[in-house]
Structures are given as C-alpha cells and as structure tokens.
Design a protein around this motif. Structure first.
Motif, mmCIF file in Angstrom:
data_model
loop_
_atom_site.group_PDB
_atom_site.id
_atom_site.type_symbol
_atom_site.label_atom_id
_atom_site.label_comp_id
_atom_site.label_asym_id
_atom_site.label_seq_id
_atom_site.Cartn_x
_atom_site.Cartn_y
_atom_site.Cartn_z
ATOM 1 N N VAL A 203 0.980 -1.183 -0.189
ATOM 2 C CA VAL A 203 0.047 -0.177 0.222
ATOM 3 C C VAL A 203 0.930 1.293 0.151
ATOM 4 C CG1 VAL A 203 -1.988 -1.228 1.056
ATOM 5 C CG2 VAL A 203 -0.003 0.127 2.644
ATOM 6 N N THR A 204 0.394 2.391 -0.606
ATOM 7 C CA THR A 204 1.196 3.597 -0.670
ATOM 8 C C THR A 204 0.189 4.979 -0.335
ATOM 9 O OG1 THR A 204 0.879 3.884 -2.996
ATOM 10 C CG2 THR A 204 2.658 2.517 -2.543
ATOM 11 N N ILE A 205 0.910 5.706 0.215
ATOM 12 C CA ILE A 205 0.252 7.071 0.352
ATOM 13 C C ILE A 205 1.087 7.942 -0.531
ATOM 14 C CG2 ILE A 205 -0.642 6.282 2.379
ATOM 15 C CD1 ILE A 205 1.215 8.443 3.700
ATOM 16 N N PRO A 206 0.418 9.121 -1.166
ATOM 17 C CA PRO A 206 1.379 10.170 -1.821
ATOM 18 C C PRO A 206 2.285 11.066 -0.942
ATOM 19 C CG PRO A 206 -0.865 10.915 -1.445
ATOM 20 C CD PRO A 206 -0.962 9.340 -1.184
ATOM 21 N N ARG A 207 3.356 11.269 -1.338
ATOM 22 C CA ARG A 207 4.313 12.321 -0.811
ATOM 23 C C ARG A 207 3.513 13.814 -1.082
ATOM 24 N NH1 ARG A 207 9.866 10.737 -0.239
ATOM 25 N NH2 ARG A 207 9.951 8.789 -0.476
ATOM 26 N N ASP A 208 4.237 14.586 -0.301
ATOM 27 C CA ASP A 208 3.592 16.325 -0.573
ATOM 28 C C ASP A 208 4.003 16.692 -1.723
ATOM 29 O OD1 ASP A 208 6.183 17.223 -0.267
ATOM 30 O OD2 ASP A 208 5.760 17.839 1.834
ATOM 31 N N ALA A 209 3.528 17.857 -1.952
ATOM 32 C CA ALA A 209 3.920 18.643 -3.260
ATOM 33 C C ALA A 209 5.482 18.698 -3.636
ATOM 34 C CB ALA A 209 3.376 20.082 -3.059
ATOM 35 N N ASP A 210 6.243 18.862 -2.660
ATOM 36 C CA ASP A 210 7.565 18.864 -3.008
ATOM 37 C C ASP A 210 8.468 17.537 -2.854
ATOM 38 O OD1 ASP A 210 7.615 21.711 -2.813
ATOM 39 O OD2 ASP A 210 7.639 21.784 -0.656
ATOM 40 N N PHE A 211 7.458 16.419 -2.884
ATOM 41 C CA PHE A 211 7.943 14.999 -2.995
ATOM 42 C C PHE A 211 8.642 14.474 -1.546
ATOM 43 C CE2 PHE A 211 8.251 16.278 -7.483
ATOM 44 C CZ PHE A 211 7.244 15.523 -7.873
ATOM 45 N N ARG A 212 8.320 15.342 -0.493
ATOM 46 C CA ARG A 212 8.839 14.798 0.630
ATOM 47 C C ARG A 212 7.653 14.242 1.561
ATOM 48 N NH1 ARG A 212 13.370 17.478 1.952
ATOM 49 N NH2 ARG A 212 13.853 19.313 0.377
#
Length: 362
Positions: free
Chosen positions: A136-145
């Motif tokens: 399972v995954t969750i997205p990183r934030d807008a800065d890919f952090r």
C-alpha cells in the motif's frame, strides 16, 4: 514455439514485463544513475590480483557468511558516517535489490503488508509481489517529501509489517529528515527500512539514518556499492541493522549466495574508498550546477541529494525523451507523468545533455 502465455505461470505474473531500462549505445548514457567514471588502473590491477587469488580456490564454496567483507563494510561505514558498527550488524548480498528481497522474505509474506510513499523506487511493489506481501502507498507532498503526520496516520490505518523509506528518494532525489524517520519508528508496529542507495551523494548537513540504529532494533538501513563506488557491474549491496535482523535474513538467504569473486572485488574496492569518494565530490558539484541550470531555464526541479535530477513539467515527456535520444543523450522516462530524470554524468556528458535539451525545447 512455446510462448509465455502457454506456460502455467502464476496469475499475478501474466501481462507483466520484467524490470529494466533501455541499454543503448549512445554518446551520453544518463538513464540508470550509474557512476560515469570507470575504475582507475590501480583499482583494476588490484581487483585483477584479488580475483586471481580467489580463482585459485573456486573449487571450494565461498565463505557463506562473508565475515571478512562484513568487517570491512563496518569499518567503511564507521568512517563515512561516524557511527560505530561491528561486522555482525552488516549483511551483504548481490546488490541492494537482493538485500531488499531478503528483507521482504523474512518480514513480509502472505497476510503481511508493506507501506511505501509514492512516487518512489519502482521495484518496491515488485519485491512485494514476489513475496506475496500486500503493498500500500500514500502520496508524498507537493515537494515530494514524506509528511510525518500523514505517515503516522497511514501507519495507524494499515498497521504495516514493513515501512519502506528511501533517502535520497528515487526518482525525486529528495532527502529524508531524521524527524520523519523517528516519527515512523515510534508509530510502526514492525520493521522500518531506510533505503540509502545514494547516501554518499547527499549534501552537507543531510544526516544518515545510521545514526538511529543504536536505539531502534527494528530499523534497517540499506546501502549499495553500485553508485558511489562505481561498481554497478559487480552487484554488491548491504544492510546495517541489529545482529538479530542479520540473523533473520540469514534464514532466507540462498546457500552461498555471494560468490568468492564478488567478495574479493568488493573488499578491494573498499580498500580504495578514499580514491573513489573523490569522484563523488565532483559528481555532487556537477549535480548542483545542473539543478541551478535547469531551474534558471524555468523547469521544476526538486532538491536532489542523489546523483540524478528530476525535472519537468512537460506536456509530452516522451517527445522530449525521444528528441534527446536522437541527439545521442539517453535519460529516463520515469516518475511523475510530466517529469523526466537525468543521471549526473561526466562534465562532458552533462554539457551534451544541456545542449541537447536546449535544442529539443527551443
């Protein structure tokens, strides 16, 4: 002729394609994050001598526990990170890919879950598929952090047996703060794996999760000699963890998994570590210059602590990729849909990339 579809392969493998990137003979091959500098003649000579010595004993099985190599790796990491380690905390295998695969075999499996943070290394879901581990995954934030609050929320929701973190992250190059790792360690019920394949390229002041090993027995830090050491063809990766973790992966390793030749090559390269690290400083400088140049041209470029740079945005990234290829520059079409990734090459290769990109985007 029998075709793949005619064979009784597992249902979850049907329609899949093997992992890989184009291997083309071009002037500037900047697509798979290799070290562009070939081994020095002194290293070549020392490796040849070490391999010759190992060859004299190839009628015998290699040291299945790679004791001498593990001690050398502990010494190297101690110098590189300032963290005191012993050989029983290190475990090598055929590339960090095999290390990760062994970790999934030991701590994943049917009925177990691994958690990742997208976008990230494309092999993570394949490790899970191969070991019947739910991914399972969750997205990183807008800065890919990785947002530590979102990470803890996901851990509480999914209760993963393994959390997969990459620092620097592939394909974005973004680093991972120790505050994020600590938050994940405090919340995770199982193992936490920090993939530091590109750690030697990190900018000054970026810490390594090796600093947290002493207080966290379920933390694993993985490294490789493919990148900074320029040994992609030798296939040597390793993990640092508590001795108990090493004992766990030894349960699932194949017998005599690491050849005597590989062990000899790796030990010789470690003896040349200072020489090889001098190239890392140049690649870091070239990377920073490339980031600045791309940003000056209006491209979106996240901070990179690796030996590659992600850049965008493109309405048709494949057209850009193809245009560069036609000019003798091969980069990678990977990551978020509107981005491309370029590996840092020699100064001459980087200049060729800049010239080609200017033509293609003119």
């Amino acid at each position: 002729m029998t075709h793949l579809d005619d064979l009784p392969v597992r249902d979850d493998l049907r329609g899949q394609v093997p992992y890989g990137a184009p291997q083309l003979d071009v002037a500037a091959r900047l697509n798979v994050n290799e070290n562009p500098f070939a081994p020095s003649e002194s290293l070549v000579a020392d490796v040849a001598a070490a391999v010759a010595d190992a060859t004299r004993g190839l009628n015998r099985y290699p040291d299945r526990d790679a004791v001498a190599l593990r001690a050398d790796l502990a010494t190297y990491l101690g110098r590189e990170s300032g963290v005191a380690l012993t050989g029983d905390q290190l475990w090598p295998a055929n590339g960090s890919n095999e290390v990760m695969h062994q970790l999934m075999l030991a701590f994943g499996g049917p009925g177990r879950t691994a958690l990742g943070f997208t976008p990230t290394y494309s092999m993570y879901p394949e490790y899970c598929r191969d070991t019947f581990t739910r991914y399972v995954t969750i997205p990183r934030d807008a800065d890919f952090r990785v947002d530590p609050v979102a990470a803890v929320f996901a851990i509480e929701a999914h209760r993963p047996d393994i959390v997969l973190l990459a620092s620097p992250n592939n394909p974005t190059g973004t680093p991972l703060g120790l505050d994020v790792v600590r938050a994940v360690l405090d919340a995770a019920p199982g193992m936490v794996v920090v993939d530091e394949a590109y750690a030697e390229f990190r900018r000054d002041g970026t810490p390594s999760s090796l600093e947290l090993l002493a207080d966290h027995p379920r933390l694993v830090v993985t490294r490789t000699m493919s990148k900074a050491f320029g040994l992609a063809g030798a296939r040597l990766g390793y993990l640092a963890a508590s001795p108990a973790v090493v004992q766990a992966v030894q349960l699932v390793r194949l017998p005599y998994h690491l050849s005597a030749v590989t062990q000899a090559v790796a030990r010789t390269a470690l003896a040349h570590a200072d020489e090889l690290q001098a190239q890392v400083a140049l690649l870091r400088s070239e990377r920073d210059a490339l980031v600045a140049w791309l940003r000056a041209r209006g491209h979106a470029v996240p901070d990179s602590d690796a030996n590659f740079v992600l850049f965008g945005h493109f309405e048709d990234r494949h057209a850009i990729w193809q245009g560069l290829l036609e000019r003798g520059v091969l980069i990678r079409e990977t990551g978020p849909e509107s981005y491309l990734r370029v590996s840092v090459g020699t100064p001459e290769e980087n200049a060729a990339f800049r010239a080609a990109l200017e033509e293609v985007t003119a």
